[in-house]
Design an enzyme around this catalytic site. Structure first.
Site, PDB file in Angstrom:
ATOM      1  N   ARG A   1       0.675  -1.134  -0.166  1.00 47.94           N
ATOM      2  CA  ARG A   1      -0.151   0.055   0.174  1.00 47.94           C
ATOM      3  C   ARG A   1       0.955   1.237   0.006  1.00 47.94           C
ATOM      4  O   ARG A   1       2.185   1.062   0.050  1.00 47.94           O
ATOM      5  CB  ARG A   1      -0.687  -0.179   1.322  1.00 47.94           C
ATOM      6  CG  ARG A   1      -0.361   0.134   2.456  1.00 47.94           C
ATOM      7  CD  ARG A   1      -1.256   0.136   3.698  1.00 47.94           C
ATOM      8  NE  ARG A   1      -1.833  -1.180   4.078  1.00 47.94           N
ATOM      9  CZ  ARG A   1      -3.002  -1.452   3.923  1.00 47.94           C
ATOM     10  NH1 ARG A   1      -3.850  -0.445   3.620  1.00 47.94           N
ATOM     11  NH2 ARG A   1      -3.526  -2.816   4.085  1.00 47.94           N
TER      12      ARG A   1
ATOM     13  N   ASP B   1       5.551  -7.732   2.315  1.00 44.90           N
ATOM     14  CA  ASP B   1       4.481  -6.936   3.168  1.00 44.90           C
ATOM     15  C   ASP B   1       4.173  -7.884   4.404  1.00 44.90           C
ATOM     16  O   ASP B   1       4.517  -9.155   4.174  1.00 44.90           O
ATOM     17  CB  ASP B   1       3.399  -6.288   2.707  1.00 44.90           C
ATOM     18  CG  ASP B   1       2.851  -5.088   3.278  1.00 44.90           C
ATOM     19  OD1 ASP B   1       2.391  -5.114   4.534  1.00 44.90           O
ATOM     20  OD2 ASP B   1       3.158  -3.676   3.025  1.00 44.90           O
TER      21      ASP B   1
ATOM     22  N   ASP C   1       8.558 -10.184   7.233  1.00 44.82           N
ATOM     23  CA  ASP C   1       8.502  -8.988   8.263  1.00 44.82           C
ATOM     24  C   ASP C   1      10.040  -8.709   8.013  1.00 44.82           C
ATOM     25  O   ASP C   1      11.115  -9.292   7.896  1.00 44.82           O
ATOM     26  CB  ASP C   1       8.383  -9.499   9.431  1.00 44.82           C
ATOM     27  CG  ASP C   1       8.681  -8.596  10.487  1.00 44.82           C
ATOM     28  OD1 ASP C   1       9.098  -7.287  10.447  1.00 44.82           O
ATOM     29  OD2 ASP C   1       8.641  -8.991  11.873  1.00 44.82           O
ATOM     30  N   VAL C   2      10.289  -7.221   7.804  1.00 49.18           N
ATOM     31  CA  VAL C   2      11.707  -6.708   7.672  1.00 49.18           C
ATOM     32  C   VAL C   2      12.435  -6.736   8.833  1.00 49.18           C
ATOM     33  O   VAL C   2      13.797  -6.915   8.770  1.00 49.18           O
ATOM     34  CB  VAL C   2      11.564  -5.372   7.042  1.00 49.18           C
ATOM     35  CG1 VAL C   2      11.167  -5.057   5.855  1.00 49.18           C
ATOM     36  CG2 VAL C   2      11.026  -4.431   8.110  1.00 49.18           C
TER      37      VAL C   2
ATOM     38  N   ASN D   1      11.790   0.533   1.652  1.00 47.85           N
ATOM     39  CA  ASN D   1      10.576   1.476   1.873  1.00 47.85           C
ATOM     40  C   ASN D   1       9.820   1.342   3.064  1.00 47.85           C
ATOM     41  O   ASN D   1       9.114   2.240   3.622  1.00 47.85           O
ATOM     42  CB  ASN D   1       9.555   1.458   0.643  1.00 47.85           C
ATOM     43  CG  ASN D   1       8.394   2.075   0.875  1.00 47.85           C
ATOM     44  OD1 ASN D   1       8.344   3.383   0.885  1.00 47.85           O
ATOM     45  ND2 ASN D   1       7.464   1.217   0.887  1.00 47.85           N
TER      46      ASN D   1
ATOM     47  N   TYR E   1      10.618   8.486  15.491  1.00 47.66           N
ATOM     48  CA  TYR E   1      10.496   8.348  13.953  1.00 47.66           C
ATOM     49  C   TYR E   1      11.946   9.097  13.798  1.00 47.66           C
ATOM     50  O   TYR E   1      12.716   8.829  12.743  1.00 47.66           O
ATOM     51  CB  TYR E   1       9.581   8.924  13.439  1.00 47.66           C
ATOM     52  CG  TYR E   1       9.377   8.957  11.875  1.00 47.66           C
ATOM     53  CD1 TYR E   1       9.090   7.696  11.317  1.00 47.66           C
ATOM     54  CD2 TYR E   1       9.457  10.115  11.243  1.00 47.66           C
ATOM     55  CE1 TYR E   1       8.853   7.892  10.050  1.00 47.66           C
ATOM     56  CE2 TYR E   1       9.209  10.075  10.094  1.00 47.66           C
ATOM     57  CZ  TYR E   1       9.073   9.081   9.242  1.00 47.66           C
ATOM     58  OH  TYR E   1       8.863   9.080   7.767  1.00 47.66           O
TER      59      TYR E   1
ATOM     60  N   LYS F   1      15.062   7.583  11.275  1.00 46.99           N
ATOM     61  CA  LYS F   1      15.227   8.296   9.984  1.00 46.99           C
ATOM     62  C   LYS F   1      16.717   8.683   9.987  1.00 46.99           C
ATOM     63  O   LYS F   1      17.320   8.908   8.846  1.00 46.99           O
ATOM     64  CB  LYS F   1      14.127   8.962   9.407  1.00 46.99           C
ATOM     65  CG  LYS F   1      12.654   8.383   9.379  1.00 46.99           C
ATOM     66  CD  LYS F   1      13.013   7.221   8.389  1.00 46.99           C
ATOM     67  CE  LYS F   1      11.766   6.521   7.881  1.00 46.99           C
ATOM     68  NZ  LYS F   1      11.650   5.777   7.079  1.00 46.99           N
TER      69      LYS F   1
ATOM     70  N   THR G   1       0.451   9.758   2.761  1.00 48.65           N
ATOM     71  CA  THR G   1       0.489   8.381   3.095  1.00 48.65           C
ATOM     72  C   THR G   1      -0.617   7.990   3.623  1.00 48.65           C
ATOM     73  O   THR G   1      -0.983   8.732   4.737  1.00 48.65           O
ATOM     74  CB  THR G   1       1.794   7.574   2.958  1.00 48.65           C
ATOM     75  OG1 THR G   1       2.329   8.610   4.295  1.00 48.65           O
ATOM     76  CG2 THR G   1       2.764   8.393   1.786  1.00 48.65           C
TER      77      THR G   1
END
Length: 299
Positions: free
Chosen positions: A19, A40, A64-65, A91, A155, A159, A190
């Site tokens: 998505r 995903d 799962d990353v 991503n 976050y 990042k 998003t």
């Protein structure tokens, strides 16, 4: 000057591909003749993406990353299906809510785990195939890496961390023929931003108090266009919107006493409101992220 690469023979792995920006980027790449492998946690959304893109051009893998073995299996599935891997787009990412004193510590850890360790796992799993193809890894960071917002410390930190991870990795793999890029975006429309707006009136208020262009939300298509151009050019840096480049170049000024004065002025009003809203929600992240975590744990 970077050389533009044709995409009609490329195989591209996209994490968080079911998505949002991931799926929209996959659609744009398939339209240019690329084949995509989407990972995903959300099986129904992943199945829907594969059905829309066509199974001849798209492979969906639930992974799962945060699980290195799962990402290695996803890369293996890509190689088995398409025979090569040219590009990986790291991503997948999440956000959390609340001040350092209010956030659920487990959510803080999970945010950092997905946003940093997840990128490491993506890179670790994909690099052997990328080296064989002379490929490219694009790591999704954010404007938040150098322009932090109160109430989003996990976050912001993740990042910033993933940006520097990519900078170090670029030095490690350049002699192996692999290029590494970092993407920095401002607010994009998003599910991540939509969820925050829906959950937290204080988030909407914070955005309204920021000066332009920081208070503007860009459409997903603008980010997709930037990502596709970055992949085509194997860009070292990708910015969306374009003014983020200027913020990147002036990051020290942004974080100076002068540069933070407007944010500091709003914190006494905004942050207590956000923390109260987080307590009322009973969660420090979106309901969608909670559902994904339950898929991982089986609870």
């Amino acid at each position: 000057m970077a050389t533009t690469q044709r995409l009609d023979s490329q195989v591209i792995l996209i994490t968080g591909g079911a998505r949002g920006i991931g799926r929209a980027t996959a659609e744009a790449l398939v339209a240019r003749g690329a084949r995509v492998v989407l990972t995903d946690l959300d099986q129904p959304a992943l199945d829907e993406a594969v059905a829309a893109l066509g199974s001849e051009s798209c492979l969906g893998v639930v992974a799962d990353v945060c699980d290195l073995a799962a990402m290695e299996a996803a890369v293996a599935a890509a190689l088995e299906r398409f025979g090569r891997l040219d590009v990986a787009l790291a991503n997948a990412g999440v956000a959390s809510y609340g001040s350092v004193l209010a956030i659920d510590p487990a959510v803080f850890r999970r945010t950092v785990d997905i946003n940093i360790t997840g990128v490491f796992h993506t890179a670790r799993a994909a690099l052997p195939a990328l080296e064989q193809a002379g490929g490219y890894l694009l790591v999704v960071s954010s404007l938040a890496a150098f322009a932090p917002a109160p109430g989003l410390a996990a976050y912001n930190a993740s990042k910033a961390g993933v940006e520097h991870f990519a900078n170090a990795l670029r030095l490690e793999v350049a002699h192996r023929g692999v290029d590494v890029g970092v993407a920095h975006m401002s607010w994009i429309d998003t599910p991540l931003v939509q969820d925050a707006k829906d959950d937290l009136p204080s988030f909407r208020k914070m955005l309204s108090k920021l000066p332009p262009p920081l208070n503007r939300t860009s459409p997903v298509q603008a980010c997709v266009d930037a990502f596709v151009a970055g992949i085509e050019k194997r860009s070292r840096r990708v910015f969306c919107p374009g003014w983020v480049r200027g913020a990147f170049l002036n990051r020290n000024a942004i974080n100076s006493r002068f540069g933070t004065r407007q944010t500091l002025a709003m914190v006494p009003e905004i942050l207590p409101q956000m923390d109260a809203e987080v307590r009322a929600l009973g969660r420090s992240t979106s309901a969608r992220n909670v559902a994904n975590d339950e898929r991982v744990t089986g609870s």
